[in-house]
Scaffold this motif. Structure first.
Motif, PDB file in Angstrom:
ATOM      1  N   LYS A   1      45.019 -38.784  57.796  1.00 33.96           N
ATOM      2  CA  LYS A   1      44.114 -38.483  59.143  1.00 33.96           C
ATOM      3  C   LYS A   1      43.367 -38.196  59.025  1.00 33.96           C
ATOM      4  CE  LYS A   1      47.848 -37.451  62.321  1.00 33.96           C
ATOM      5  NZ  LYS A   1      49.461 -37.978  60.997  1.00 33.96           N
ATOM      6  N   CYS A   2      42.192 -37.708  57.643  1.00 41.81           N
ATOM      7  CA  CYS A   2      41.382 -38.132  57.273  1.00 41.81           C
ATOM      8  C   CYS A   2      40.838 -38.415  56.207  1.00 41.81           C
ATOM      9  CB  CYS A   2      40.799 -35.960  57.278  1.00 41.81           C
ATOM     10  SG  CYS A   2      38.943 -36.154  56.683  1.00 41.81           S
ATOM     11  N   VAL A   3      40.351 -39.386  56.214  1.00 37.89           N
ATOM     12  CA  VAL A   3      39.492 -39.948  54.666  1.00 37.89           C
ATOM     13  C   VAL A   3      38.373 -39.915  54.476  1.00 37.89           C
ATOM     14  CG1 VAL A   3      38.915 -42.038  53.897  1.00 37.89           C
ATOM     15  CG2 VAL A   3      41.278 -41.927  55.551  1.00 37.89           C
ATOM     16  N   MET A   4      38.400 -39.472  52.883  1.00 38.73           N
ATOM     17  CA  MET A   4      36.824 -39.259  52.436  1.00 38.73           C
ATOM     18  C   MET A   4      36.758 -39.617  51.834  1.00 38.73           C
ATOM     19  SD  MET A   4      34.831 -35.317  51.221  1.00 38.73           S
ATOM     20  CE  MET A   4      36.018 -34.679  52.100  1.00 38.73           C
ATOM     21  N   HIS A   5      34.851 -40.734  51.900  1.00 40.35           N
ATOM     22  CA  HIS A   5      34.464 -41.640  50.834  1.00 40.35           C
ATOM     23  C   HIS A   5      33.690 -41.338  50.043  1.00 40.35           C
ATOM     24  CE1 HIS A   5      33.530 -45.199  47.790  1.00 40.35           C
ATOM     25  NE2 HIS A   5      32.848 -45.510  48.727  1.00 40.35           N
ATOM     26  N   LEU A   6      32.808 -40.723  48.396  1.00 41.37           N
ATOM     27  CA  LEU A   6      32.066 -40.166  48.471  1.00 41.37           C
ATOM     28  C   LEU A   6      31.035 -40.979  47.281  1.00 41.37           C
ATOM     29  CD1 LEU A   6      32.312 -35.965  48.990  1.00 41.37           C
ATOM     30  CD2 LEU A   6      30.980 -37.686  50.453  1.00 41.37           C
ATOM     31  N   HIS A   7      30.164 -41.230  46.681  1.00 40.88           N
ATOM     32  CA  HIS A   7      29.371 -41.977  45.486  1.00 40.88           C
ATOM     33  C   HIS A   7      28.730 -40.323  44.804  1.00 40.88           C
ATOM     34  CE1 HIS A   7      28.421 -45.226  48.490  1.00 40.88           C
ATOM     35  NE2 HIS A   7      29.506 -44.998  47.721  1.00 40.88           N
ATOM     36  N   THR A   8      29.450 -39.559  44.983  1.00 39.17           N
ATOM     37  CA  THR A   8      28.407 -38.408  44.023  1.00 39.17           C
ATOM     38  C   THR A   8      28.286 -38.613  42.543  1.00 39.17           C
ATOM     39  OG1 THR A   8      30.945 -37.181  42.982  1.00 39.17           O
ATOM     40  CG2 THR A   8      29.882 -36.566  44.760  1.00 39.17           C
ATOM     41  N   THR A   9      27.434 -38.132  41.947  1.00 39.23           N
ATOM     42  CA  THR A   9      27.141 -38.329  40.285  1.00 39.23           C
ATOM     43  C   THR A   9      28.564 -38.109  39.691  1.00 39.23           C
ATOM     44  OG1 THR A   9      24.485 -37.573  41.089  1.00 39.23           O
ATOM     45  CG2 THR A   9      25.223 -37.842  38.434  1.00 39.23           C
ATOM     46  N   ALA A  10      28.751 -36.975  39.942  1.00 44.80           N
ATOM     47  CA  ALA A  10      29.619 -37.398  38.103  1.00 44.80           C
ATOM     48  C   ALA A  10      30.889 -38.035  39.164  1.00 44.80           C
ATOM     49  CB  ALA A  10      30.484 -35.596  38.782  1.00 44.80           C
ATOM     50  N   GLY A  11      31.002 -37.994  40.300  1.00 45.06           N
ATOM     51  CA  GLY A  11      32.257 -39.128  40.477  1.00 45.06           C
ATOM     52  C   GLY A  11      32.474 -40.914  40.093  1.00 45.06           C
ATOM     53  N   VAL A  12      31.361 -40.542  40.175  1.00 47.85           N
ATOM     54  CA  VAL A  12      30.949 -42.741  39.913  1.00 47.85           C
ATOM     55  C   VAL A  12      31.106 -42.323  38.043  1.00 47.85           C
ATOM     56  CG1 VAL A  12      28.786 -43.925  39.491  1.00 47.85           C
ATOM     57  CG2 VAL A  12      28.869 -42.880  42.042  1.00 47.85           C
ATOM     58  N   ALA A  13      30.427 -41.097  37.494  1.00 47.18           N
ATOM     59  CA  ALA A  13      30.236 -41.243  35.916  1.00 47.18           C
ATOM     60  C   ALA A  13      31.551 -41.377  35.405  1.00 47.18           C
ATOM     61  CB  ALA A  13      29.428 -39.950  35.173  1.00 47.18           C
ATOM     62  N   VAL A  14      32.047 -40.756  36.136  1.00 46.85           N
ATOM     63  CA  VAL A  14      34.328 -40.274  35.480  1.00 46.85           C
ATOM     64  C   VAL A  14      34.827 -42.107  36.149  1.00 46.85           C
ATOM     65  CG1 VAL A  14      35.770 -39.193  35.641  1.00 46.85           C
ATOM     66  CG2 VAL A  14      34.262 -38.119  35.944  1.00 46.85           C
ATOM     67  N   SER A  15      34.098 -42.532  37.411  1.00 47.02           N
ATOM     68  CA  SER A  15      34.830 -43.622  37.321  1.00 47.02           C
ATOM     69  C   SER A  15      34.301 -45.033  36.797  1.00 47.02           C
ATOM     70  CB  SER A  15      34.330 -44.533  38.966  1.00 47.02           C
ATOM     71  OG  SER A  15      32.942 -44.152  38.824  1.00 47.02           O
ATOM     72  N   VAL A  16      33.107 -44.503  36.102  1.00 39.02           N
ATOM     73  CA  VAL A  16      32.630 -45.454  34.705  1.00 39.02           C
ATOM     74  C   VAL A  16      33.274 -45.865  33.494  1.00 39.02           C
ATOM     75  CG1 VAL A  16      30.897 -46.366  33.299  1.00 39.02           C
ATOM     76  CG2 VAL A  16      30.385 -45.937  36.273  1.00 39.02           C
ATOM     77  N   LEU A  17      34.445 -44.722  33.093  1.00 41.04           N
ATOM     78  CA  LEU A  17      34.996 -43.914  32.098  1.00 41.04           C
ATOM     79  C   LEU A  17      35.699 -44.555  31.802  1.00 41.04           C
ATOM     80  CD1 LEU A  17      33.813 -40.091  32.021  1.00 41.04           C
ATOM     81  CD2 LEU A  17      32.708 -42.285  30.433  1.00 41.04           C
ATOM     82  N   LYS A  18      35.814 -45.321  30.935  1.00 45.28           N
ATOM     83  CA  LYS A  18      37.722 -46.220  31.021  1.00 45.28           C
ATOM     84  C   LYS A  18      38.672 -45.737  30.803  1.00 45.28           C
ATOM     85  CE  LYS A  18      40.371 -49.798  27.347  1.00 45.28           C
ATOM     86  NZ  LYS A  18      39.777 -50.007  26.589  1.00 45.28           N
ATOM     87  N   GLU A  19      38.735 -44.410  30.196  1.00 49.21           N
ATOM     88  CA  GLU A  19      39.563 -43.668  30.520  1.00 49.21           C
ATOM     89  C   GLU A  19      40.258 -42.671  31.773  1.00 49.21           C
ATOM     90  OE1 GLU A  19      42.024 -43.795  28.269  1.00 49.21           O
ATOM     91  OE2 GLU A  19      41.586 -45.145  27.409  1.00 49.21           O
ATOM     92  N   GLY A  20      38.933 -42.976  32.557  1.00 42.69           N
ATOM     93  CA  GLY A  20      38.683 -42.236  34.315  1.00 42.69           C
ATOM     94  C   GLY A  20      38.608 -40.829  33.706  1.00 42.69           C
ATOM     95  N   LEU A  21      39.564 -40.519  34.655  1.00 42.61           N
ATOM     96  CA  LEU A  21      39.330 -38.720  34.861  1.00 42.61           C
ATOM     97  C   LEU A  21      40.706 -37.642  33.693  1.00 42.61           C
ATOM     98  CD1 LEU A  21      38.838 -35.857  36.591  1.00 42.61           C
ATOM     99  CD2 LEU A  21      41.125 -36.572  37.809  1.00 42.61           C
ATOM    100  N   GLN A  22      40.563 -37.588  32.643  1.00 43.71           N
ATOM    101  CA  GLN A  22      41.814 -36.814  31.880  1.00 43.71           C
ATOM    102  C   GLN A  22      42.022 -35.273  32.002  1.00 43.71           C
ATOM    103  OE1 GLN A  22      42.406 -38.519  28.749  1.00 43.71           O
ATOM    104  NE2 GLN A  22      41.468 -39.762  30.958  1.00 43.71           N
TER     105      GLN A  22
END
Length: 249
Positions: free
Chosen positions: A102-123
């Protein structure tokens, strides 16, 4: 005639909650000028959705200014504003595929983009990380989201998860309420911030035991539902009514 007078009580409440969500994102500094998006389905049989007016800062969004569109991205109610076509590609894909989104949220936060770049992603480095890791998916970067063909791949990657990391791009949450989508994003953003700060210390890391993580994943639906968006949301509305009561206009 005001927007409030043209819509149902249910839609007006959805507009208030969605405008509040935009204001809270701005309050935390998670906005990206005018380039990210939060959408919410309008209650009723039509597949109509509310999304931000393209060009309006999140701190300016009000219940009345939100743009109502259909799944083709066409305005179904008069508005002086257009919508961001790239943003709607992502949101329409999820809304169309998932009745529970019912709700979809998409953000470009600095921390979020930084983790998205890490090969292992969120740990699994924090308690906060366990909630997204219980229901997390990834989508590889394909450039600016203007290609309709990407929608099928994004939906396939999302599956039935509530949290997604878009590689080299940012974060996404999907939930059956605005309150839950916001809380999911709050928790995932906080998990990303904690991970990056811990990694920056350049010291040995202690990850949460795999058995604990496996147990959380086995109970993913229960874990995410118990996150309690509805518990925090009334306080968020009270906070906004103190800070910027015009959001509900």
């Amino acid at each position: 005639m005001s927007v409030k007078d043209q819509v149902s009580e249910q839609e007006w409440q959805t507009r208030i909650d969605l405008a509040a969500c935009y204001r809270m994102i701005a309050h935390y500094g998670w906005d990206d000028l005018v380039f990210t998006h939060i959408s919410a389905r309008v209650p009723g049989p039509e597949h109509h959705f509310l999304i931000n007016p393209y060009g309006m800062f999140f701190e300016e969004v009000t219940a009345s200014s939100l743009v109502k569109v259909n799944l083709a991205g066409e305005k179904v109610m008069a508005s002086d504003y257009d919508i961001n076509p790239a943003g709607f590609t992502i949101h329409s894909a999820v809304h169309e595929a998932r009745d529970d989104a019912k709700c979809v949220m998409h953000l470009h936060t600095t921390a979020g983009v930084a983790v998205s770049v890490l090969k292992e992603g969120l740990q699994a480095y924090s308690q906060q990380s366990l909630f997204p890791l219980a229901s997390l998916s990834y989508h590889d970067y394909e450039g600016i989201a203007l290609n309709p063909d990407e929608k099928a791949r994004l939906v396939a990657d999302l599956g039935n998860t509530n949290f997604m990391i878009l590689r080299n791009h940012g974060l996404l949450t999907a939930a059956d309420s605005i309150a839950d989508a916001f809380l999911f994003m709050f928790i995932m953003q906080r998990a990303c911030e904690i991970q990056l700060q811990a990694q920056a210390a350049n010291q040995p890391m202690i990850a949460i035991d795999d058995r604990i993580l496996a147990g959380i994943r086995a109970q993913a639906a229960e874990v995410t539902r118990s996150a309690g968006g509805g518990l925090a949301w009334p306080g968020i509305l009270r906070k906004l009514n103190r800070m910027c009561p015009d959001f509900s206009e």
